[in-house]
Design a protein around this motif. Structure first.
Motif, PDB file in Angstrom:
ATOM      1  N   VAL A   1     -14.083   4.562  -0.896  1.00  0.00           N
ATOM      2  CA  VAL A   1     -13.256   5.327   0.048  1.00  0.00           C
ATOM      3  C   VAL A   1     -12.441   4.403   0.959  1.00  0.00           C
ATOM      4  O   VAL A   1     -11.222   4.588   1.098  1.00  0.00           O
ATOM      5  N   PRO A   2     -13.042   3.392   1.601  1.00  0.00           N
ATOM      6  CA  PRO A   2     -12.221   2.467   2.387  1.00  0.00           C
ATOM      7  C   PRO A   2     -11.150   1.758   1.567  1.00  0.00           C
ATOM      8  O   PRO A   2     -10.045   1.516   2.078  1.00  0.00           O
ATOM      9  N   PHE A   3     -11.453   1.426   0.321  1.00  0.00           N
ATOM     10  CA  PHE A   3     -10.444   0.765  -0.513  1.00  0.00           C
ATOM     11  C   PHE A   3      -9.238   1.673  -0.718  1.00  0.00           C
ATOM     12  O   PHE A   3      -8.083   1.222  -0.628  1.00  0.00           O
ATOM     13  N   LEU A   4      -9.468   2.950  -0.983  1.00  0.00           N
ATOM     14  CA  LEU A   4      -8.364   3.903  -1.146  1.00  0.00           C
ATOM     15  C   LEU A   4      -7.566   4.032   0.145  1.00  0.00           C
ATOM     16  O   LEU A   4      -6.325   4.109   0.118  1.00  0.00           O
ATOM     17  N   VAL A   5      -8.251   4.043   1.282  1.00  0.00           N
ATOM     18  CA  VAL A   5      -7.551   4.111   2.573  1.00  0.00           C
ATOM     19  C   VAL A   5      -6.703   2.865   2.782  1.00  0.00           C
ATOM     20  O   VAL A   5      -5.544   2.956   3.225  1.00  0.00           O
ATOM     21  N   LEU A   6      -7.250   1.699   2.445  1.00  0.00           N
ATOM     22  CA  LEU A   6      -6.496   0.458   2.592  1.00  0.00           C
ATOM     23  C   LEU A   6      -5.254   0.441   1.709  1.00  0.00           C
ATOM     24  O   LEU A   6      -4.178   0.014   2.142  1.00  0.00           O
ATOM     25  N   VAL A   7      -5.405   0.883   0.474  1.00  0.00           N
ATOM     26  CA  VAL A   7      -4.260   0.913  -0.437  1.00  0.00           C
ATOM     27  C   VAL A   7      -3.177   1.837   0.105  1.00  0.00           C
ATOM     28  O   VAL A   7      -1.984   1.483   0.115  1.00  0.00           O
ATOM     29  N   TYR A   8      -3.579   3.016   0.572  1.00  0.00           N
ATOM     30  CA  TYR A   8      -2.598   3.968   1.110  1.00  0.00           C
ATOM     31  C   TYR A   8      -1.872   3.382   2.326  1.00  0.00           C
ATOM     32  O   TYR A   8      -0.630   3.429   2.402  1.00  0.00           O
ATOM     33  N   CYS A   9      -2.633   2.832   3.271  1.00  0.00           N
ATOM     34  CA  CYS A   9      -2.013   2.269   4.469  1.00  0.00           C
ATOM     35  C   CYS A   9      -1.087   1.105   4.118  1.00  0.00           C
ATOM     36  O   CYS A   9       0.016   0.988   4.667  1.00  0.00           O
ATOM     37  N   THR A  10      -1.518   0.253   3.199  1.00  0.00           N
ATOM     38  CA  THR A  10      -0.708  -0.904   2.829  1.00  0.00           C
ATOM     39  C   THR A  10       0.593  -0.485   2.165  1.00  0.00           C
ATOM     40  O   THR A  10       1.671  -1.003   2.499  1.00  0.00           O
TER      41      THR A  10
ATOM     42  N   ILE B   1       2.932   1.038   4.787  1.00  0.00           N
ATOM     43  CA  ILE B   1       3.461   0.047   5.722  1.00  0.00           C
ATOM     44  C   ILE B   1       4.508  -0.830   5.042  1.00  0.00           C
ATOM     45  O   ILE B   1       5.584  -1.086   5.597  1.00  0.00           O
ATOM     46  N   VAL B   2       4.213  -1.305   3.831  1.00  0.00           N
ATOM     47  CA  VAL B   2       5.177  -2.132   3.104  1.00  0.00           C
ATOM     48  C   VAL B   2       6.461  -1.349   2.845  1.00  0.00           C
ATOM     49  O   VAL B   2       7.574  -1.871   3.013  1.00  0.00           O
ATOM     50  N   SER B   3       6.330  -0.083   2.451  1.00  0.00           N
ATOM     51  CA  SER B   3       7.500   0.752   2.215  1.00  0.00           C
ATOM     52  C   SER B   3       8.313   0.938   3.488  1.00  0.00           C
ATOM     53  O   SER B   3       9.548   0.879   3.469  1.00  0.00           O
ATOM     54  N   ARG B   4       7.635   1.146   4.599  1.00  0.00           N
ATOM     55  CA  ARG B   4       8.324   1.342   5.875  1.00  0.00           C
ATOM     56  C   ARG B   4       9.073   0.090   6.296  1.00  0.00           C
ATOM     57  O   ARG B   4      10.224   0.154   6.741  1.00  0.00           O
TER      58      ARG B   4
ATOM     59  N   VAL C   1       3.865  -7.718   6.915  1.00  0.00           N
ATOM     60  CA  VAL C   1       3.423  -7.296   5.593  1.00  0.00           C
ATOM     61  C   VAL C   1       2.187  -8.088   5.170  1.00  0.00           C
ATOM     62  O   VAL C   1       1.221  -7.535   4.640  1.00  0.00           O
ATOM     63  N   TRP C   2       2.210  -9.387   5.438  1.00  0.00           N
ATOM     64  CA  TRP C   2       1.047 -10.212   5.077  1.00  0.00           C
ATOM     65  C   TRP C   2      -0.180  -9.829   5.896  1.00  0.00           C
ATOM     66  O   TRP C   2      -1.315 -10.003   5.435  1.00  0.00           O
ATOM     67  N   ALA C   3       0.026  -9.314   7.090  1.00  0.00           N
ATOM     68  CA  ALA C   3      -1.117  -8.892   7.901  1.00  0.00           C
ATOM     69  C   ALA C   3      -1.893  -7.780   7.212  1.00  0.00           C
ATOM     70  O   ALA C   3      -3.123  -7.819   7.112  1.00  0.00           O
ATOM     71  N   VAL C   4      -1.169  -6.768   6.725  1.00  0.00           N
ATOM     72  CA  VAL C   4      -1.858  -5.652   6.072  1.00  0.00           C
ATOM     73  C   VAL C   4      -2.338  -6.052   4.677  1.00  0.00           C
ATOM     74  O   VAL C   4      -3.396  -5.605   4.218  1.00  0.00           O
ATOM     75  N   LEU C   5      -1.574  -6.908   4.006  1.00  0.00           N
ATOM     76  CA  LEU C   5      -2.003  -7.354   2.676  1.00  0.00           C
ATOM     77  C   LEU C   5      -3.238  -8.249   2.758  1.00  0.00           C
ATOM     78  O   LEU C   5      -4.067  -8.249   1.844  1.00  0.00           O
ATOM     79  N   SER C   6      -3.382  -8.997   3.849  1.00  0.00           N
ATOM     80  CA  SER C   6      -4.535  -9.881   3.979  1.00  0.00           C
ATOM     81  C   SER C   6      -5.839  -9.097   3.994  1.00  0.00           C
ATOM     82  O   SER C   6      -6.831  -9.519   3.380  1.00  0.00           O
ATOM     83  N   VAL C   7      -5.846  -7.956   4.669  1.00  0.00           N
ATOM     84  CA  VAL C   7      -7.052  -7.121   4.697  1.00  0.00           C
ATOM     85  C   VAL C   7      -7.357  -6.596   3.306  1.00  0.00           C
ATOM     86  O   VAL C   7      -8.504  -6.633   2.843  1.00  0.00           O
ATOM     87  N   LEU C   8      -6.328  -6.116   2.614  1.00  0.00           N
ATOM     88  CA  LEU C   8      -6.528  -5.578   1.270  1.00  0.00           C
ATOM     89  C   LEU C   8      -7.006  -6.653   0.305  1.00  0.00           C
ATOM     90  O   LEU C   8      -7.906  -6.417  -0.516  1.00  0.00           O
ATOM     91  N   LEU C   9      -6.445  -7.852   0.394  1.00  0.00           N
ATOM     92  CA  LEU C   9      -6.832  -8.928  -0.512  1.00  0.00           C
ATOM     93  C   LEU C   9      -8.265  -9.391  -0.255  1.00  0.00           C
ATOM     94  O   LEU C   9      -9.041  -9.591  -1.194  1.00  0.00           O
ATOM     95  N   VAL C  10      -8.622  -9.573   1.013  1.00  0.00           N
ATOM     96  CA  VAL C  10      -9.990  -9.991   1.341  1.00  0.00           C
ATOM     97  C   VAL C  10     -10.986  -8.928   0.913  1.00  0.00           C
ATOM     98  O   VAL C  10     -12.038  -9.227   0.340  1.00  0.00           O
ATOM     99  N   PHE C  11     -10.652  -7.680   1.169  1.00  0.00           N
ATOM    100  CA  PHE C  11     -11.535  -6.577   0.783  1.00  0.00           C
ATOM    101  C   PHE C  11     -11.714  -6.538  -0.734  1.00  0.00           C
ATOM    102  O   PHE C  11     -12.838  -6.405  -1.238  1.00  0.00           O
ATOM    103  N   SER C  12     -10.620  -6.664  -1.458  1.00  0.00           N
ATOM    104  CA  SER C  12     -10.685  -6.594  -2.919  1.00  0.00           C
ATOM    105  C   SER C  12     -11.462  -7.773  -3.493  1.00  0.00           C
ATOM    106  O   SER C  12     -12.239  -7.620  -4.442  1.00  0.00           O
TER     107      SER C  12
END
Length: 348
Positions: free
Chosen positions: A193-202, A205-208, A224-235
């Motif tokens: 569930v958190p992974f899906l939330v992270l993907v959606y937020c990322t 944000i990137v699109s915006r 962009v790297w700020a939000v991607l860093s969380v997704l990459l570390v999580f993944s």
């Protein structure tokens, strides 16, 4: 009953001594690097930033979770060095499981809170009612998050989890079956569930940020790297061990003994890999707090690195004198200021 207990203990012994010796040395490296790193980061947030005043409460809680994880590593090293996947002492085993899963849950929860805060600041900039932005300055909210994690962590104390003793490993009762099922559901839900939330937020944000035609490109790329860093570390840290857990449960339910020994080693290896988040999270702090890198370098790094940092800051300041931080557009006789999204991006 004794045969069941002996079978459980036999299953908790390592299937391959060289593999677990190697994993124990990996954790030695993680502990050797993670302890001074997280202690130094704690110092920065407490004495330099005063996190309760500087809107760093969420970041500080991630540091606390990482520090508690690092403290648990020597116990895991001791077990692996003595050919055990977990302690033979039931109380110590449960205490270790409780700490590891509580810290994992806290780290994930506060990473999600950071991403949601950045999502509202970027995608819904200017709208009222950003609850995350309002609540993140309150330490009380962090205490509530820790307390809410307790009901999800307590099932690890009911029945041993480390050696995957559930759904067929022991003689099941309805009580054990419900407990084990709930624990497995919590384990996978806590990651998926958190992974899906992270993907959606990322993605949002990137699109915006890509649709923006004004603003400093360097700051936008860093956002962009700020939000991607969380997704990459999580993944990197949490997804592999989740997949390995699913594979381990599958081969055990199919009663594939040889495959189970391999799956156990893969699962334990990827769990050890997940402990690397205590070393990678400081990268997230650098992206989410604009002054963290400067404060850390100026406090703990050698003099030549400090001089290099000062030179870089001087170069940036000279560049900023020739580039406006915000763009003004004039409509008739009325001056309209384009909203400064960068300011919101770096407010933590």
């Amino acid at each position: 009953m004794d045969s069941v207990t002996n079978h459980t203990l036999d299953h908790c012994r390592i299937p391959s001594r060289p593999t677990y010796r190697a994993l124990s040395w990996v954790m030695v490296v993680q502990f050797s690097l993670g302890l001074p790193l997280n202690l130094s980061v704690l110092y920065i947030f407490i004495f330099r930033f005063q996190f309760w005043r500087n809107r760093c409460v969420f970041l500080f809680n991630i540091v606390v979770a990482d520090f508690l994880l690092v403290v648990c590593l020597p116990v895991k090293v001791h077990h692996y060095q003595h050919n055990l996947r977990r302690s033979e002492n039931n109380g110590l085993c449960k205490a270790m499981l409780f700490m590891l899963f509580l810290n994992r849950g806290a780290s994930i929860a506060f990473l999600i809170a950071l991403s949601l805060d950045r999502y509202f600041n970027v995608v819904h900039l200017g709208r009222r009612g950003n609850i995350v932005r309002t609540l993140k300055t309150s330490p009380t909210v962090s205490v509530v998050i820790w307390l809410l994690l307790l009901p999800l962590t307590i099932p690890t104390l009911v029945h041993t989890f480390e050696c995957c003793n559930s759904h067929g490993r022991q003689v099941e009762t309805s009580y054990h079956d419900v407990t084990d099922t709930f624990r497995e559901v919590v384990f996978f839900t806590q990651i998926v569930v958190p992974f899906l939330v992270l993907v959606y937020c990322t993605v949002r944000i990137v699109s915006r940020l890509r649709r923006r035609t004004v603003g400093k490109k360097s700051r936008l790329r860093r956002a962009v790297w700020a939000v991607l860093s969380v997704l990459l570390v999580f993944s990197f840290c949490f997804l592999p061990c989740t997949v390995a857990r699913a594979a381990l449960l599958s081969v055990r339910l199919l009663n594939l003994k040889e495959a189970e020994d391999v799956a156990v080693q893969v699962y334990d290896a990827l769990m050890v890999l997940s402990y690397t988040d205590c070393l990678l999270d400081p990268l997230i702090y650098c992206f989410y707090h604009s002054g963290f890198k400067d404060a850390y370098v100026s406090t703990f790094c050698p003099a030549f690195l400090k001089r290099k940092l000062i030179e870089q800051q001087c170069a940036v300041s000279r560049t900023n004198t020739t580039t406006s931080n915000r763009t003004n557009t004039t409509t008739g006789s009325r001056s309209v200021t384009v909203p400064n999204i960068e300011r919101a991006l770096w407010t933590t």
